[in-house]
Design a protein around this motif. Structure first.
Motif, PDB file in Angstrom:
ATOM      1  N   ARG A  81       0.871  -1.181   0.000  1.00 16.00           N
ATOM      2  CA  ARG A  81       0.000   0.000   0.000  1.00 16.00           C
ATOM      3  C   ARG A  81       0.903   1.225   0.000  1.00 16.00           C
ATOM      4  O   ARG A  81       1.902   1.259   0.719  1.00 16.00           O
ATOM      5  CB  ARG A  81      -0.908   0.001   1.226  1.00 16.00           C
ATOM      6  CG  ARG A  81      -1.872   1.185   1.266  1.00 16.00           C
ATOM      7  CD  ARG A  81      -2.911   1.006   2.366  1.00 16.00           C
ATOM      8  NE  ARG A  81      -3.648   2.204   2.630  1.00 16.00           N
ATOM      9  CZ  ARG A  81      -4.677   2.652   1.908  1.00 16.00           C
ATOM     10  NH1 ARG A  81      -5.076   1.967   0.866  1.00 16.00           N
ATOM     11  NH2 ARG A  81      -5.299   3.766   2.217  1.00 16.00           N
ATOM     12  N   HIS A  82       0.533   2.207  -0.809  1.00 19.77           N
ATOM     13  CA  HIS A  82       1.390   3.381  -0.943  1.00 19.77           C
ATOM     14  C   HIS A  82       0.552   4.584  -1.354  1.00 19.77           C
ATOM     15  O   HIS A  82      -0.356   4.459  -2.177  1.00 19.77           O
ATOM     16  CB  HIS A  82       2.466   3.103  -2.008  1.00 19.77           C
ATOM     17  CG  HIS A  82       3.390   4.244  -2.252  1.00 19.77           C
ATOM     18  ND1 HIS A  82       4.487   4.484  -1.454  1.00 19.77           N
ATOM     19  CD2 HIS A  82       3.386   5.208  -3.194  1.00 19.77           C
ATOM     20  CE1 HIS A  82       5.122   5.555  -1.917  1.00 19.77           C
ATOM     21  NE2 HIS A  82       4.464   6.015  -2.972  1.00 19.77           N
ATOM     22  N   MET A  83       0.869   5.748  -0.778  1.00 16.31           N
ATOM     23  CA  MET A  83       0.221   6.988  -1.202  1.00 16.31           C
ATOM     24  C   MET A  83       1.053   7.576  -2.334  1.00 16.31           C
ATOM     25  O   MET A  83       2.219   7.900  -2.152  1.00 16.31           O
ATOM     26  CB  MET A  83       0.124   7.980  -0.049  1.00 16.31           C
ATOM     27  CG  MET A  83      -0.608   9.236  -0.426  1.00 16.31           C
ATOM     28  SD  MET A  83      -0.921  10.220   1.035  1.00 16.31           S
ATOM     29  CE  MET A  83      -0.789  11.848   0.328  1.00 16.31           C
ATOM     30  N   LEU A  84       0.439   7.698  -3.512  1.00 14.44           N
ATOM     31  CA  LEU A  84       1.144   8.201  -4.689  1.00 14.44           C
ATOM     32  C   LEU A  84       1.303   9.717  -4.628  1.00 14.44           C
ATOM     33  O   LEU A  84       0.382  10.435  -4.228  1.00 14.44           O
ATOM     34  CB  LEU A  84       0.383   7.828  -5.962  1.00 14.44           C
ATOM     35  CG  LEU A  84       0.352   6.346  -6.302  1.00 14.44           C
ATOM     36  CD1 LEU A  84      -0.649   6.079  -7.412  1.00 14.44           C
ATOM     37  CD2 LEU A  84       1.728   5.869  -6.695  1.00 14.44           C
ATOM     38  N   LYS A  85       2.473  10.170  -5.050  1.00 12.30           N
ATOM     39  CA  LYS A  85       2.768  11.600  -5.107  1.00 12.30           C
ATOM     40  C   LYS A  85       3.133  11.976  -6.543  1.00 12.30           C
ATOM     41  O   LYS A  85       3.518  11.124  -7.335  1.00 12.30           O
ATOM     42  CB  LYS A  85       3.920  11.932  -4.162  1.00 12.30           C
ATOM     43  CG  LYS A  85       3.578  11.698  -2.691  1.00 12.30           C
ATOM     44  CD  LYS A  85       4.713  12.039  -1.778  1.00 12.30           C
ATOM     45  CE  LYS A  85       5.614  10.934  -1.352  1.00 12.30           C
ATOM     46  NZ  LYS A  85       5.268   9.602  -1.216  1.00 12.30           N
ATOM     47  N   HIS A  86       3.011  13.258  -6.832  1.00  9.17           N
ATOM     48  CA  HIS A  86       3.333  13.761  -8.166  1.00  9.17           C
ATOM     49  C   HIS A  86       4.720  13.275  -8.601  1.00  9.17           C
ATOM     50  O   HIS A  86       5.675  13.326  -7.836  1.00  9.17           O
ATOM     51  CB  HIS A  86       3.302  15.295  -8.159  1.00  9.17           C
ATOM     52  CG  HIS A  86       3.744  15.905  -9.441  1.00  9.17           C
ATOM     53  ND1 HIS A  86       2.933  15.941 -10.551  1.00  9.17           N
ATOM     54  CD2 HIS A  86       4.919  16.451  -9.812  1.00  9.17           C
ATOM     55  CE1 HIS A  86       3.591  16.517 -11.539  1.00  9.17           C
ATOM     56  NE2 HIS A  86       4.799  16.831 -11.122  1.00  9.17           N
ATOM     57  N   GLY A  87       4.796  12.761  -9.812  1.00  7.80           N
ATOM     58  CA  GLY A  87       6.078  12.335 -10.372  1.00  7.80           C
ATOM     59  C   GLY A  87       6.436  10.883 -10.128  1.00  7.80           C
ATOM     60  O   GLY A  87       7.383  10.378 -10.732  1.00  7.80           O
ATOM     61  N   GLU A  88       5.696  10.191  -9.265  1.00  2.00           N
ATOM     62  CA  GLU A  88       6.022   8.788  -9.008  1.00  2.00           C
ATOM     63  C   GLU A  88       5.496   7.912 -10.146  1.00  2.00           C
ATOM     64  O   GLU A  88       4.521   8.246 -10.821  1.00  2.00           O
ATOM     65  CB  GLU A  88       5.426   8.332  -7.672  1.00  2.00           C
ATOM     66  CG  GLU A  88       6.119   8.976  -6.500  1.00  2.00           C
ATOM     67  CD  GLU A  88       5.703   8.407  -5.170  1.00  2.00           C
ATOM     68  OE1 GLU A  88       6.602   8.134  -4.352  1.00  2.00           O
ATOM     69  OE2 GLU A  88       4.494   8.236  -4.926  1.00  2.00           O
TER      70      GLU A  88
END
Length: 116
Positions: A81-88
Motif C-alpha cells: 500500500r502506498h500513497m502516490l505523489k506527483h512524479g512517481e
C-alpha cells in the motif's frame, strides 16, 4: 485534477483522470481500469482517491496490491500500500502509470531559510 498517464514500453496509452472514488485495476472484465496483459493479475490492485485530511481541495491517491502474482511497484520498489505523489511511477505488470498532480507539484521540495 490529478491523473495517471498510462504507457507501456514508452508508448502512451491513455490519461486516467482521478476524482474521488475507487478503481479496481486488473485483467478481468469487471475491472474499472482493464489491463489486457498476462503479466497483470485478474484483480491486481485497488486505486483509491479520497479528500485530503490535511489540504482542502486536494486528493490523497493510494494504491494497494490485492495479492497479485507479480506484485505492484512504485519507483521500482515493491509495495503493498502506498500513497502516490506527483512524479512517481506506478508499475503493474509491464504497464507504467505516471502520477501527475500539478496542484501538489510544489510540495516536492522544501526550502530551508537560515538566519544570517
Amino acid at each position: 485534477m490529478p491523473k495517471l498517464v498510462h504507457s507501456r514500453d514508452g508508448q502512451f496509452i491513455e490519461d486516467i483522470e482521478l476524482k474521488e472514488g475507487r478503481w479496481l485495476i486488473g485483467r478481468r472484465p469487471e475491472c474499472d481500469i482493464r489491463v489486457d496483459d498476462e503479466t497483470v493479475s485478474g484483480k491486481h490492485a485497488l486505486l483509491t482517491a479520497t479528500s485530503s485530511v490535511y489540504m482542502e481541495g486536494l486528493l490523497d491517491i493510494h494504491i494497494e496490491d490485492k495479492g497479485s502474482t507479480n506484485g505492484t511497484t512504485v519507483n521500482g520498489k515493491k509495495v503493498k500500500r502506498h500513497m502516490l505523489k506527483h512524479g512517481e511511477i506506478l508499475k503493474i505488470g509491464e504497464h507504467e502509470f505516471a502520477m501527475v498532480d500539478e496542484a501538489t507539484r510544489g510540495f516536492e521540495t522544501t526550502t530551508v531559510v537560515l538566519p544570517d
